[in-house]
Scaffold this motif. Sequence first.
Motif, PDB file in Angstrom:
ATOM      1  N   PHE A  30       0.819  -1.220   0.000  1.00 15.90           N
ATOM      2  CA  PHE A  30       0.000   0.000   0.000  1.00 15.90           C
ATOM      3  C   PHE A  30       0.843   1.255   0.000  1.00 15.90           C
ATOM      4  O   PHE A  30       0.506   2.258  -0.636  1.00 15.90           O
ATOM      5  CB  PHE A  30      -0.995  -0.008   1.181  1.00 15.90           C
ATOM      6  CG  PHE A  30      -2.264  -0.710   0.818  1.00 15.90           C
ATOM      7  CD1 PHE A  30      -3.350  -0.006   0.306  1.00 15.90           C
ATOM      8  CD2 PHE A  30      -2.358  -2.091   0.918  1.00 15.90           C
ATOM      9  CE1 PHE A  30      -4.504  -0.663  -0.078  1.00 15.90           C
ATOM     10  CE2 PHE A  30      -3.507  -2.766   0.533  1.00 15.90           C
ATOM     11  CZ  PHE A  30      -4.587  -2.045   0.040  1.00 15.90           C
ATOM     12  N   PRO A  82     -10.997   3.202  -6.336  1.00 13.45           N
ATOM     13  CA  PRO A  82     -10.952   1.771  -6.656  1.00 13.45           C
ATOM     14  C   PRO A  82      -9.587   1.199  -6.277  1.00 13.45           C
ATOM     15  O   PRO A  82      -8.554   1.689  -6.724  1.00 13.45           O
ATOM     16  CB  PRO A  82     -11.156   1.735  -8.177  1.00 13.45           C
ATOM     17  CG  PRO A  82     -10.679   3.074  -8.658  1.00 13.45           C
ATOM     18  CD  PRO A  82     -10.938   4.040  -7.543  1.00 13.45           C
ATOM     19  N   VAL A  83      -9.585   0.189  -5.450  1.00 10.93           N
ATOM     20  CA  VAL A  83      -8.344  -0.455  -5.000  1.00 10.93           C
ATOM     21  C   VAL A  83      -8.545  -1.955  -5.128  1.00 10.93           C
ATOM     22  O   VAL A  83      -9.474  -2.514  -4.542  1.00 10.93           O
ATOM     23  CB  VAL A  83      -8.026  -0.048  -3.536  1.00 10.93           C
ATOM     24  CG1 VAL A  83      -6.929  -0.924  -2.948  1.00 10.93           C
ATOM     25  CG2 VAL A  83      -7.626   1.423  -3.467  1.00 10.93           C
ATOM     26  N   SER A  85      -6.632  -4.369  -4.153  1.00  7.68           N
ATOM     27  CA  SER A  85      -5.945  -5.252  -3.207  1.00  7.68           C
ATOM     28  C   SER A  85      -6.257  -4.975  -1.738  1.00  7.68           C
ATOM     29  O   SER A  85      -5.436  -5.256  -0.880  1.00  7.68           O
ATOM     30  CB  SER A  85      -4.437  -5.155  -3.449  1.00  7.68           C
ATOM     31  OG  SER A  85      -4.060  -3.820  -3.708  1.00  7.68           O
ATOM     32  N   THR A 160     -10.225   2.225 -15.914  1.00  5.39           N
ATOM     33  CA  THR A 160      -8.929   2.766 -15.485  1.00  5.39           C
ATOM     34  C   THR A 160      -7.975   2.548 -16.648  1.00  5.39           C
ATOM     35  O   THR A 160      -7.669   1.409 -17.000  1.00  5.39           O
ATOM     36  CB  THR A 160      -8.435   2.047 -14.211  1.00  5.39           C
ATOM     37  OG1 THR A 160      -9.396   2.277 -13.178  1.00  5.39           O
ATOM     38  CG2 THR A 160      -7.076   2.582 -13.788  1.00  5.39           C
ATOM     39  N   SER A 229      -5.481  11.560 -12.394  1.00  4.25           N
ATOM     40  CA  SER A 229      -4.863  10.636 -11.446  1.00  4.25           C
ATOM     41  C   SER A 229      -3.547  10.145 -12.012  1.00  4.25           C
ATOM     42  O   SER A 229      -3.453   9.863 -13.208  1.00  4.25           O
ATOM     43  CB  SER A 229      -5.810   9.444 -11.245  1.00  4.25           C
ATOM     44  OG  SER A 229      -5.161   8.377 -10.579  1.00  4.25           O
ATOM     45  N   HIS A 231      -2.378   7.449 -10.444  1.00  4.98           N
ATOM     46  CA  HIS A 231      -2.461   6.132  -9.810  1.00  4.98           C
ATOM     47  C   HIS A 231      -1.682   6.130  -8.490  1.00  4.98           C
ATOM     48  O   HIS A 231      -1.039   5.147  -8.118  1.00  4.98           O
ATOM     49  CB  HIS A 231      -1.914   5.053 -10.758  1.00  4.98           C
ATOM     50  CG  HIS A 231      -2.640   3.741 -10.710  1.00  4.98           C
ATOM     51  ND1 HIS A 231      -3.529   3.326 -11.667  1.00  4.98           N
ATOM     52  CD2 HIS A 231      -2.600   2.733  -9.804  1.00  4.98           C
ATOM     53  CE1 HIS A 231      -3.985   2.121 -11.356  1.00  4.98           C
ATOM     54  NE2 HIS A 231      -3.439   1.742 -10.223  1.00  4.98           N
ATOM     55  N   ARG A 234       2.103   5.140  -8.718  1.00  4.22           N
ATOM     56  CA  ARG A 234       2.505   3.736  -8.869  1.00  4.22           C
ATOM     57  C   ARG A 234       2.860   3.349 -10.300  1.00  4.22           C
ATOM     58  O   ARG A 234       3.262   2.212 -10.559  1.00  4.22           O
ATOM     59  CB  ARG A 234       1.376   2.825  -8.352  1.00  4.22           C
ATOM     60  CG  ARG A 234       1.201   2.965  -6.854  1.00  4.22           C
ATOM     61  CD  ARG A 234      -0.135   2.447  -6.376  1.00  4.22           C
ATOM     62  NE  ARG A 234      -0.219   1.014  -6.209  1.00  4.22           N
ATOM     63  CZ  ARG A 234       0.212   0.340  -5.137  1.00  4.22           C
ATOM     64  NH1 ARG A 234       0.787   0.982  -4.164  1.00  4.22           N
ATOM     65  NH2 ARG A 234       0.070  -0.964  -5.060  1.00  4.22           N
ATOM     66  N   SER A 263      -4.896  11.113  -5.924  1.00  5.88           N
ATOM     67  CA  SER A 263      -3.443  11.000  -5.760  1.00  5.88           C
ATOM     68  C   SER A 263      -2.927  12.092  -4.826  1.00  5.88           C
ATOM     69  O   SER A 263      -2.763  13.252  -5.230  1.00  5.88           O
ATOM     70  CB  SER A 263      -2.694  11.044  -7.105  1.00  5.88           C
ATOM     71  OG  SER A 263      -3.118   9.963  -7.939  1.00  5.88           O
ATOM     72  N   ARG A 266      -4.774  14.353   1.338  1.00  6.97           N
ATOM     73  CA  ARG A 266      -4.532  13.918   2.722  1.00  6.97           C
ATOM     74  C   ARG A 266      -5.252  14.771   3.764  1.00  6.97           C
ATOM     75  O   ARG A 266      -4.984  14.619   4.960  1.00  6.97           O
ATOM     76  CB  ARG A 266      -3.018  13.933   3.032  1.00  6.97           C
ATOM     77  CG  ARG A 266      -2.187  12.979   2.188  1.00  6.97           C
ATOM     78  CD  ARG A 266      -2.500  11.515   2.496  1.00  6.97           C
ATOM     79  NE  ARG A 266      -1.702  10.603   1.681  1.00  6.97           N
ATOM     80  CZ  ARG A 266      -2.128  10.046   0.540  1.00  6.97           C
ATOM     81  NH1 ARG A 266      -3.344  10.294   0.073  1.00  6.97           N
ATOM     82  NH2 ARG A 266      -1.353   9.219  -0.130  1.00  6.97           N
ATOM     83  N   THR A 284     -10.114   8.950  -2.743  1.00  5.33           N
ATOM     84  CA  THR A 284      -9.071   8.733  -1.751  1.00  5.33           C
ATOM     85  C   THR A 284      -8.764   7.244  -1.632  1.00  5.33           C
ATOM     86  O   THR A 284      -9.662   6.430  -1.430  1.00  5.33           O
ATOM     87  CB  THR A 284      -9.470   9.377  -0.404  1.00  5.33           C
ATOM     88  OG1 THR A 284      -8.490   9.041   0.566  1.00  5.33           O
ATOM     89  CG2 THR A 284     -10.840   8.929   0.100  1.00  5.33           C
ATOM     90  N   ARG A 286      -5.164   5.529  -0.305  1.00  6.25           N
ATOM     91  CA  ARG A 286      -4.416   5.059   0.875  1.00  6.25           C
ATOM     92  C   ARG A 286      -5.086   5.451   2.194  1.00  6.25           C
ATOM     93  O   ARG A 286      -5.118   4.629   3.122  1.00  6.25           O
ATOM     94  CB  ARG A 286      -2.966   5.523   0.798  1.00  6.25           C
ATOM     95  CG  ARG A 286      -2.204   4.830  -0.350  1.00  6.25           C
ATOM     96  CD  ARG A 286      -0.744   5.179  -0.363  1.00  6.25           C
ATOM     97  NE  ARG A 286      -0.031   4.616  -1.498  1.00  6.25           N
ATOM     98  CZ  ARG A 286       0.001   5.152  -2.718  1.00  6.25           C
ATOM     99  NH1 ARG A 286      -0.661   6.275  -2.971  1.00  6.25           N
ATOM    100  NH2 ARG A 286       0.689   4.576  -3.683  1.00  6.25           N
ATOM    101  N   PRO A 287      -5.614   6.680   2.344  1.00 11.09           N
ATOM    102  CA  PRO A 287      -6.266   6.977   3.630  1.00 11.09           C
ATOM    103  C   PRO A 287      -7.377   5.982   3.988  1.00 11.09           C
ATOM    104  O   PRO A 287      -7.519   5.609   5.155  1.00 11.09           O
ATOM    105  CB  PRO A 287      -6.814   8.402   3.416  1.00 11.09           C
ATOM    106  CG  PRO A 287      -5.813   9.014   2.474  1.00 11.09           C
ATOM    107  CD  PRO A 287      -5.496   7.895   1.514  1.00 11.09           C
TER     108      PRO A 287
END
Length: 342
Positions: A30, A82-83, A85, A160, A229, A231, A234, A263, A266, A284, A286-287
């Motif tokens: 992550f 959208p994530v 993992s 995406t 974005s 990404h 990444r 991206s 925070r 959002t 990672r948060p």
Amino acid sequence: MIEKPLEQMGLRDLRGIMRQKVPAEAWTHFNGAAETKATFRRNPRAFQQYLFRQKIFHDVTEPDISIELFGHTLPIPAITAPVGSFSLIGKDAEREVAAGTERVGAMMFTSQAAKFDPRGWRGAAKSPLVFMAYMNRGKEEIEEYAKTAEDLGFAAVGITMDTVKPVKIGDEVPLSTKDGKPRKGHKSTPKDIEWMKQMVKLPVVVKGIMGADDARAAVNSGADALVVSNHGGRILDFNRSALEALPEVVEAVGNKVPVLLDSGVRSGGDIVKAMALGAKAILTGRPVAWGVGAFGAPGVERVFNIFAEEMQRVLVMTGVARLGDVSKAILFRDTADGVRAL
Ligand SMILES: Cc1cc2nc3c(=O)[nH]c(=O)nc-3n(C[C@H](O)[C@H](O)[C@H](O)COP(=O)(O)O)c2cc1C
């Protein structure tokens, strides 16, 4: 770490707790980004180039932070990204993310790379959902999932399109891997947008736009919304930050379609800055992962509440009653030559 109630925690608390609780592999995945992570670091820093214009003589006490998007009223202009993992965080993480997003009534974009398919996401959340395809999954599965999403009342579908080269974490050489196998990139073309448009009646979103040419091509092929974005840093090291690319994209598409951004967001202040520069809402990633990794669904809910509380403070302190009134007039740019109004 000092124990305090969840409703007093900030994002840094959630991040620290997530890091301690989740498997090391999940943290690395992550927190990871391409190569030197220059893009990853640039994303949040770009927001620091903007300062607010404080204003205290006005009647604003409880600004309205709701927005309309794809025919839905959303309580906050922050959307779960959208994530694919989340499940690395824990076997119930996808369900918890969905439940946490639903507690707020926020919108959630769902990835085709996730363990849940559209039916799984719908079962886990009553919030407005958007299905995001990856072209490397093959047109057959995309068509099936997009049509199912439409039948299940999703708010929109999309693609995406930025994983032309696969996601890369750090210096994985020669090829980025997943489950020990090399990841594959895949080409996307504006024709894929036309293809998706004729398949469903829902709005079609294109994610991964970082410049005016791609923005115009996507809209000319029927895109109903764009997500600026990179990404989360990444894909391409030494990319511009998403915030730096935003004004160019907004100018290219005018008010033809809503432009979203992700991206590096925070804080609630970051959301207001993105909106002042023309974004309709933010996503959002990672948060939300920090929230779910730290405390499951309540942690995800807390992430949205932090954003809401911070947005309220900024809007009151800049004298803005509703998000439609957020504009460049509330921002300054902090440059090497001094602070200047936009
Ligand atoms: C672990 C991880 C997995 C991701 N998986 C996907 C995915 O499956 N589909 C997609 O469109 N974006 C994916 N993204 C990108 C996010 O949707 C979003 O663009 C990014 O996280 C935003 O940056 P932020 O993390 O700084 O908020 C992923 C990001 C992360 C960190």
